[in-house]
Design a protein around this motif. Sequence first.
Motif, PDB file in Angstrom:
ATOM      1  N   UNK A   8      -6.769  11.805 -17.151  1.00 49.55           N
ATOM      2  CA  UNK A   8      -6.400  10.459 -16.716  1.00 49.55           C
ATOM      3  C   UNK A   8      -5.085  10.509 -15.956  1.00 49.55           C
ATOM      4  N   UNK A   9      -4.123  11.299 -16.479  1.00 48.64           N
ATOM      5  CA  UNK A   9      -2.862  11.441 -15.754  1.00 48.64           C
ATOM      6  C   UNK A   9      -3.085  12.064 -14.384  1.00 48.64           C
ATOM      7  N   UNK A  10      -4.018  13.032 -14.321  1.00 48.57           N
ATOM      8  CA  UNK A  10      -4.276  13.677 -13.042  1.00 48.57           C
ATOM      9  C   UNK A  10      -4.840  12.685 -12.037  1.00 48.57           C
ATOM     10  N   UNK A  11      -5.805  11.848 -12.511  1.00 49.12           N
ATOM     11  CA  UNK A  11      -6.392  10.855 -11.615  1.00 49.12           C
ATOM     12  C   UNK A  11      -5.345   9.859 -11.137  1.00 49.12           C
ATOM     13  N   UNK A  12      -4.514   9.385 -12.064  1.00 48.10           N
ATOM     14  CA  UNK A  12      -3.521   8.395 -11.669  1.00 48.10           C
ATOM     15  C   UNK A  12      -2.520   8.999 -10.689  1.00 48.10           C
ATOM     16  N   UNK A  13      -2.181  10.286 -10.909  1.00 49.26           N
ATOM     17  CA  UNK A  13      -1.264  10.928  -9.978  1.00 49.26           C
ATOM     18  C   UNK A  13      -1.926  11.083  -8.606  1.00 49.26           C
ATOM     19  N   UNK A  14      -3.266  11.397  -8.613  1.00 45.60           N
ATOM     20  CA  UNK A  14      -3.980  11.529  -7.350  1.00 45.60           C
ATOM     21  C   UNK A  14      -4.030  10.203  -6.616  1.00 45.60           C
ATOM     22  N   UNK A  15      -4.347   9.118  -7.351  1.00 41.68           N
ATOM     23  CA  UNK A  15      -4.470   7.828  -6.694  1.00 41.68           C
ATOM     24  C   UNK A  15      -3.112   7.263  -6.308  1.00 41.68           C
ATOM     25  N   UNK A  16      -2.046   7.731  -6.989  1.00 44.42           N
ATOM     26  CA  UNK A  16      -0.734   7.159  -6.716  1.00 44.42           C
ATOM     27  C   UNK A  16      -0.191   7.518  -5.356  1.00 44.42           C
ATOM     28  N   UNK A  17      -0.776   8.566  -4.726  1.00 41.52           N
ATOM     29  CA  UNK A  17      -0.227   8.970  -3.450  1.00 41.52           C
ATOM     30  C   UNK A  17      -0.674   8.056  -2.312  1.00 41.52           C
ATOM     31  N   UNK A  18      -1.651   7.165  -2.567  1.00 49.11           N
ATOM     32  CA  UNK A  18      -2.124   6.280  -1.509  1.00 49.11           C
ATOM     33  C   UNK A  18      -1.476   4.919  -1.649  1.00 49.11           C
ATOM     34  N   UNK A  19      -1.555   4.156  -0.547  1.00 48.65           N
ATOM     35  CA  UNK A  19      -1.177   2.754  -0.625  1.00 48.65           C
ATOM     36  C   UNK A  19      -2.130   2.036  -1.555  1.00 48.65           C
ATOM     37  N   UNK A  20      -1.625   0.967  -2.200  1.00 50.00           N
ATOM     38  CA  UNK A  20      -2.514   0.189  -3.056  1.00 50.00           C
ATOM     39  C   UNK A  20      -3.689  -0.381  -2.295  1.00 50.00           C
TER      40      UNK A  20
ATOM     41  N   UNK B   1      -3.315  14.217   1.372  1.00 51.18           N
ATOM     42  CA  UNK B   1      -4.483  13.516   1.900  1.00 51.18           C
ATOM     43  C   UNK B   1      -4.076  12.109   2.300  1.00 51.18           C
ATOM     44  N   UNK B   2      -4.644  11.619   3.381  1.00 52.22           N
ATOM     45  CA  UNK B   2      -4.279  10.292   3.866  1.00 52.22           C
ATOM     46  C   UNK B   2      -5.100   9.209   3.207  1.00 52.22           C
ATOM     47  N   UNK B   3      -4.597   7.981   3.283  1.00 53.18           N
ATOM     48  CA  UNK B   3      -5.352   6.871   2.752  1.00 53.18           C
ATOM     49  C   UNK B   3      -6.672   6.680   3.457  1.00 53.18           C
ATOM     50  N   UNK B   4      -6.675   6.871   4.788  1.00 44.40           N
ATOM     51  CA  UNK B   4      -7.903   6.673   5.556  1.00 44.40           C
ATOM     52  C   UNK B   4      -8.973   7.663   5.128  1.00 44.40           C
ATOM     53  N   UNK B   5      -8.597   8.915   4.839  1.00 46.15           N
ATOM     54  CA  UNK B   5      -9.585   9.893   4.395  1.00 46.15           C
ATOM     55  C   UNK B   5     -10.163   9.508   3.045  1.00 46.15           C
ATOM     56  N   UNK B   6      -9.309   8.949   2.173  1.00 48.03           N
ATOM     57  CA  UNK B   6      -9.799   8.540   0.861  1.00 48.03           C
ATOM     58  C   UNK B   6     -10.811   7.410   0.993  1.00 48.03           C
ATOM     59  N   UNK B   7     -10.525   6.460   1.944  1.00 47.67           N
ATOM     60  CA  UNK B   7     -11.479   5.367   2.163  1.00 47.67           C
ATOM     61  C   UNK B   7     -12.787   5.921   2.689  1.00 47.67           C
ATOM     62  N   UNK B   8     -12.700   6.881   3.644  1.00 53.68           N
ATOM     63  CA  UNK B   8     -13.938   7.444   4.187  1.00 53.68           C
ATOM     64  C   UNK B   8     -14.726   8.150   3.099  1.00 53.68           C
ATOM     65  N   UNK B   9     -14.010   8.898   2.234  1.00 45.61           N
ATOM     66  CA  UNK B   9     -14.723   9.621   1.176  1.00 45.61           C
ATOM     67  C   UNK B   9     -15.429   8.658   0.238  1.00 45.61           C
ATOM     68  N   UNK B  10     -14.714   7.616  -0.190  1.00 44.83           N
ATOM     69  CA  UNK B  10     -15.349   6.675  -1.110  1.00 44.83           C
ATOM     70  C   UNK B  10     -16.446   5.874  -0.428  1.00 44.83           C
ATOM     71  N   UNK B  11     -16.371   5.640   0.890  1.00 39.96           N
ATOM     72  CA  UNK B  11     -17.472   4.978   1.588  1.00 39.96           C
ATOM     73  C   UNK B  11     -18.709   5.846   1.551  1.00 39.96           C
ATOM     74  N   UNK B  12     -18.507   7.161   1.679  1.00 40.90           N
ATOM     75  CA  UNK B  12     -19.671   8.042   1.622  1.00 40.90           C
ATOM     76  C   UNK B  12     -20.337   7.974   0.253  1.00 40.90           C
ATOM     77  N   UNK B  13     -19.501   7.957  -0.812  1.00 36.45           N
ATOM     78  CA  UNK B  13     -20.075   7.845  -2.154  1.00 36.45           C
ATOM     79  C   UNK B  13     -20.809   6.519  -2.306  1.00 36.45           C
TER      80      UNK B  13
END
Lengths: 99, 82, 220
Positions: A8-20, B1-13
């Motif tokens: 869970x910490x790993x996921x939150x750290x992964x998601x934290x790098x993006x804008x909300x 990894x960029x935000x845009x790539x994350x959006x593209x990845x989740x769109x594929x899923x």
Amino acid sequence: MIGDANIVDFLLQFLGQFDGIDVIRAFSAIGAGTAMIAGVGPGIGQGFAAGKGAEAVGIRPGAQSDVIRTMLLGAAVAETTGIYGLIVALILLFANPFM
Amino acid sequence: MEGLDFIKACSAIGAGIAMIAGVGPGIGQGFAAGKGAEAVGRQPEAQSDIVRTMLLGAAVAETTGIYGLIVALILLFANPFY
Amino acid sequence: MEGPKIYGELFGLPITQTLVNTWIIMAMILVVCAILTKNMQKRPGKAQVIAETIVTVMDGLVGQTMGKDKMKFAPWMLALIMFLAFANTSGIYGLRSPTADLNCTVGLALMTFFMTQFYGLKSKGLGGFLKGFLEPMPFLLPINIIGEFANPVSLSFRLFGNMLGGGIIMALLYSALAGLYFFPVLIPVPFHFYFDIFSGLLQSFIFTMLSMVFISGAMD
């Protein structure tokens, strides 16, 4: 517990790098896809109705127009939950209340 | 990894998950085809009536599968998120 | 397959590819009808026999599905199914289907929706029409209301999804065939037969049959 060996910490750290807002967009896309699983039900049900309709026409071909009308009316009612799923998916894609 | 790539990845899923909607019409139209074959076996003279009813019902059953396809195609080709 | 191209503007409204293709299909239908009904006589020639067969079959279908007292809908139903038959099979003669655009299908579905509500009101009166929403049980009122709106939504999205999906698959097929070493002449033929001819004609038949069932269902 060692560092980030917790998933869970790993996921939150992964998601934290993006804008909300990007995380919201990404998960809206997944949600729109998941909403379409609601399409399984009407598919099975309307197919069952079609099969029984074909059987009824085989037993009495003279009643074909009545059988078809009843089958289509019932299928249109069964369609509604599939449309609910489509509406939720389209709202998440085009009229997203979270963005 | 960029935000845009994350959006593209989740769109594929999301596009893939949307096609789980193809399970329903598959089961339903198969049942309809089976019942149609049984009815024709019982009364071969009514074949055109039976086939017409069966195709009508099967095309209506197709609709929710098409809805899933529309959402998947929107996520792939007309994505509103980027 | 991208969205429809926009060719220009007229009085502030865009002239899209859908609109131009609809005009072309209207011209085609007018030419076909003019050829079939030229020089009509009491002892019909071949073209007139075809025209008479089409009208008779459609009259029979409307009579069977809607009832013998509602034959006044037969001309509209024939016009609808002819337009849809030409529009859905546009892939064969190289045009982008006008029905692959949500605007066109929603327009046609709204025609059916307004006809359903108008003829339902006219034949049952305001009281009977409103009481119809409370059948068979009064607590089903919200479900009945949503069901009324679900009909045009499902009609339009079914036609749009089938035509757009078919068009995208054909575009993908052609772009995949572009990378072959030999000249792929016959490979697209079964795909055109299934997606354009079979699916197009079946969807036009479904749209017309469902319109007939909805309109006649609202009138009694």
